[in-house]
Scaffold this motif. Structure first.
Motif, PDB file in Angstrom:
ATOM      1  N   LEU A  11     -10.862 -15.243   3.031  1.00 48.94           N
ATOM      2  CA  LEU A  11      -9.507 -15.272   3.594  1.00 48.94           C
ATOM      3  C   LEU A  11      -9.340 -16.475   4.509  1.00 48.94           C
ATOM      4  N   LEU A  12     -10.321 -16.726   5.353  1.00 53.07           N
ATOM      5  CA  LEU A  12     -10.253 -17.867   6.256  1.00 53.07           C
ATOM      6  C   LEU A  12     -10.190 -19.176   5.471  1.00 53.07           C
ATOM      7  N   GLY A  13     -10.982 -19.281   4.416  1.00 56.84           N
ATOM      8  CA  GLY A  13     -10.984 -20.485   3.603  1.00 56.84           C
ATOM      9  C   GLY A  13      -9.674 -20.689   2.863  1.00 56.84           C
ATOM     10  N   LEU A  14      -9.098 -19.621   2.357  1.00 57.61           N
ATOM     11  CA  LEU A  14      -7.837 -19.689   1.620  1.00 57.61           C
ATOM     12  C   LEU A  14      -6.687 -20.107   2.524  1.00 57.61           C
ATOM     13  N   SER A  15      -6.758 -19.733   3.789  1.00 55.04           N
ATOM     14  CA  SER A  15      -5.668 -20.000   4.719  1.00 55.04           C
ATOM     15  C   SER A  15      -5.681 -21.414   5.273  1.00 55.04           C
ATOM     16  N   GLY A  16      -6.773 -22.095   5.152  1.00 55.39           N
ATOM     17  CA  GLY A  16      -6.846 -23.474   5.638  1.00 55.39           C
ATOM     18  C   GLY A  16      -7.271 -23.533   7.093  1.00 55.39           C
ATOM     19  N   GLU A  17      -7.807 -24.677   7.457  1.00 53.84           N
ATOM     20  CA  GLU A  17      -8.386 -24.875   8.788  1.00 53.84           C
ATOM     21  C   GLU A  17      -7.371 -24.709   9.918  1.00 53.84           C
ATOM     22  N   GLU A  18      -6.184 -25.273   9.755  1.00 51.81           N
ATOM     23  CA  GLU A  18      -5.184 -25.214  10.826  1.00 51.81           C
ATOM     24  C   GLU A  18      -4.705 -23.780  11.073  1.00 51.81           C
ATOM     25  N   GLU A  19      -4.382 -23.057  10.014  1.00 47.97           N
ATOM     26  CA  GLU A  19      -3.904 -21.684  10.180  1.00 47.97           C
ATOM     27  C   GLU A  19      -5.014 -20.767  10.675  1.00 47.97           C
ATOM     28  N   THR A  20      -6.219 -20.976  10.184  1.00 47.13           N
ATOM     29  CA  THR A  20      -7.352 -20.176  10.641  1.00 47.13           C
ATOM     30  C   THR A  20      -7.577 -20.386  12.127  1.00 47.13           C
ATOM     31  N   SER A  21      -7.536 -21.636  12.561  1.00 44.20           N
ATOM     32  CA  SER A  21      -7.729 -21.942  13.977  1.00 44.20           C
ATOM     33  C   SER A  21      -6.621 -21.325  14.826  1.00 44.20           C
ATOM     34  N   ALA A  44      -6.116  -9.637   7.815  1.00 46.02           N
ATOM     35  CA  ALA A  44      -7.104  -9.187   8.793  1.00 46.02           C
ATOM     36  C   ALA A  44      -6.554  -9.380  10.204  1.00 46.02           C
ATOM     37  N   ALA A  45      -7.027  -8.532  11.109  1.00 46.05           N
ATOM     38  CA  ALA A  45      -6.629  -8.622  12.514  1.00 46.05           C
ATOM     39  C   ALA A  45      -7.771  -8.131  13.387  1.00 46.05           C
ATOM     40  N   GLY A  46      -7.700  -8.504  14.629  1.00 47.80           N
ATOM     41  CA  GLY A  46      -8.655  -8.069  15.638  1.00 47.80           C
ATOM     42  C   GLY A  46      -8.183  -8.610  16.973  1.00 47.80           C
ATOM     43  N   PHE A  47      -9.020  -8.502  17.978  1.00 50.52           N
ATOM     44  CA  PHE A  47      -8.640  -9.035  19.280  1.00 50.52           C
ATOM     45  C   PHE A  47      -9.858  -9.512  20.040  1.00 50.52           C
ATOM     46  N   ARG A  48      -9.578 -10.304  21.040  1.00 48.48           N
ATOM     47  CA  ARG A  48     -10.602 -10.761  21.973  1.00 48.48           C
ATOM     48  C   ARG A  48     -10.253 -10.178  23.332  1.00 48.48           C
ATOM     49  N   SER A  49     -11.206  -9.502  23.950  1.00 46.07           N
ATOM     50  CA  SER A  49     -10.978  -8.964  25.294  1.00 46.07           C
ATOM     51  C   SER A  49     -10.858 -10.123  26.266  1.00 46.07           C
ATOM     52  N   TRP A  50      -9.875 -10.022  27.136  1.00 45.96           N
ATOM     53  CA  TRP A  50      -9.599 -11.093  28.087  1.00 45.96           C
ATOM     54  C   TRP A  50      -9.335 -10.467  29.445  1.00 45.96           C
ATOM     55  N   ARG A  51     -10.012 -10.966  30.428  1.00 46.07           N
ATOM     56  CA  ARG A  51      -9.886 -10.492  31.812  1.00 46.07           C
ATOM     57  C   ARG A  51     -10.065  -8.981  31.949  1.00 46.07           C
ATOM     58  N   ARG A  52     -10.892  -8.412  31.119  1.00 45.47           N
ATOM     59  CA  ARG A  52     -11.290  -7.004  31.168  1.00 45.47           C
ATOM     60  C   ARG A  52     -10.159  -6.002  30.995  1.00 45.47           C
ATOM     61  N   SER A  53      -8.924  -6.480  30.806  1.00 49.44           N
ATOM     62  CA  SER A  53      -7.836  -5.519  30.676  1.00 49.44           C
ATOM     63  C   SER A  53      -6.852  -5.863  29.562  1.00 49.44           C
ATOM     64  N   VAL A  54      -6.996  -7.031  28.979  1.00 42.59           N
ATOM     65  CA  VAL A  54      -6.050  -7.489  27.968  1.00 42.59           C
ATOM     66  C   VAL A  54      -6.773  -7.695  26.639  1.00 42.59           C
ATOM     67  N   ALA A  55      -6.096  -7.326  25.553  1.00 40.35           N
ATOM     68  CA  ALA A  55      -6.591  -7.578  24.205  1.00 40.35           C
ATOM     69  C   ALA A  55      -5.692  -8.625  23.576  1.00 40.35           C
ATOM     70  N   ARG A  56      -6.208  -9.835  23.421  1.00 44.24           N
ATOM     71  CA  ARG A  56      -5.422 -10.921  22.808  1.00 44.24           C
ATOM     72  C   ARG A  56      -5.564 -10.816  21.289  1.00 44.24           C
ATOM     73  N   LEU A  57      -4.484 -10.437  20.642  1.00 45.49           N
ATOM     74  CA  LEU A  57      -4.497 -10.160  19.207  1.00 45.49           C
ATOM     75  C   LEU A  57      -4.576 -11.419  18.363  1.00 45.49           C
ATOM     76  N   SER A  58      -5.244 -11.275  17.233  1.00 43.48           N
ATOM     77  CA  SER A  58      -5.342 -12.320  16.224  1.00 43.48           C
ATOM     78  C   SER A  58      -5.038 -11.684  14.879  1.00 43.48           C
ATOM     79  N   VAL A  59      -4.186 -12.337  14.097  1.00 45.93           N
ATOM     80  CA  VAL A  59      -3.779 -11.804  12.791  1.00 45.93           C
ATOM     81  C   VAL A  59      -3.704 -12.953  11.801  1.00 45.93           C
ATOM     82  N   LEU A  60      -4.129 -12.686  10.565  1.00 43.42           N
ATOM     83  CA  LEU A  60      -4.037 -13.687   9.511  1.00 43.42           C
ATOM     84  C   LEU A  60      -3.787 -12.981   8.184  1.00 43.42           C
ATOM     85  N   VAL A  61      -2.836 -13.500   7.424  1.00 43.68           N
ATOM     86  CA  VAL A  61      -2.520 -12.991   6.091  1.00 43.68           C
ATOM     87  C   VAL A  61      -2.645 -14.149   5.108  1.00 43.68           C
TER      88      VAL A  61
END
Length: 90
Positions: A11-21, A44-61
């Motif tokens: 999925l990451l490869g199909l989406s290209g470097e710029e969109e993946t980043s 696909a989606a997920g998140f990175r914990s930030w400042r112990r209280s925030v979930a910074r979401l990441s999504v790619l289709v």
């Protein structure tokens, strides 16, 4: 599922470097939530914990699958996981 899994890597490869980043999916600290179509990961989606209280979401289709509300499905799963962990989804 780890990001290094063949399906997510495809999925990451199909989406290209710029969109993946821009998606931030490679830097998530949560589990990845994904949808498959025909055996291939198309969203696909997920998140990175930030400042112990925030979930910074990441999504790619995958580009050919956009416009079908797949981002909503995988992002909803990631948000539910973040809320269960006591984090504020962003």
């Amino acid at each position: 599922m780890p990001i290094g899994d063949g399906g997510l890597a495809a999925l990451l490869g199909l989406s290209g470097e710029e969109e993946t980043s821009e998606s931030g999916l490679e830097g998530i600290s949560s589990p990845a939530f994904w949808l498959r179509r025909g055996g291939e990961v198309v969203a696909a989606a997920g998140f990175r914990s930030w400042r112990r209280s925030v979930a910074r979401l990441s999504v790619l289709v995958a580009p050919p699958c956009r416009g079908n509300r797949l981002a909503r499905v995988v992002a909803s799963a990631a948000v539910a996981h973040a809320l269960d962990a006591g984090l504020l989804p962003q």
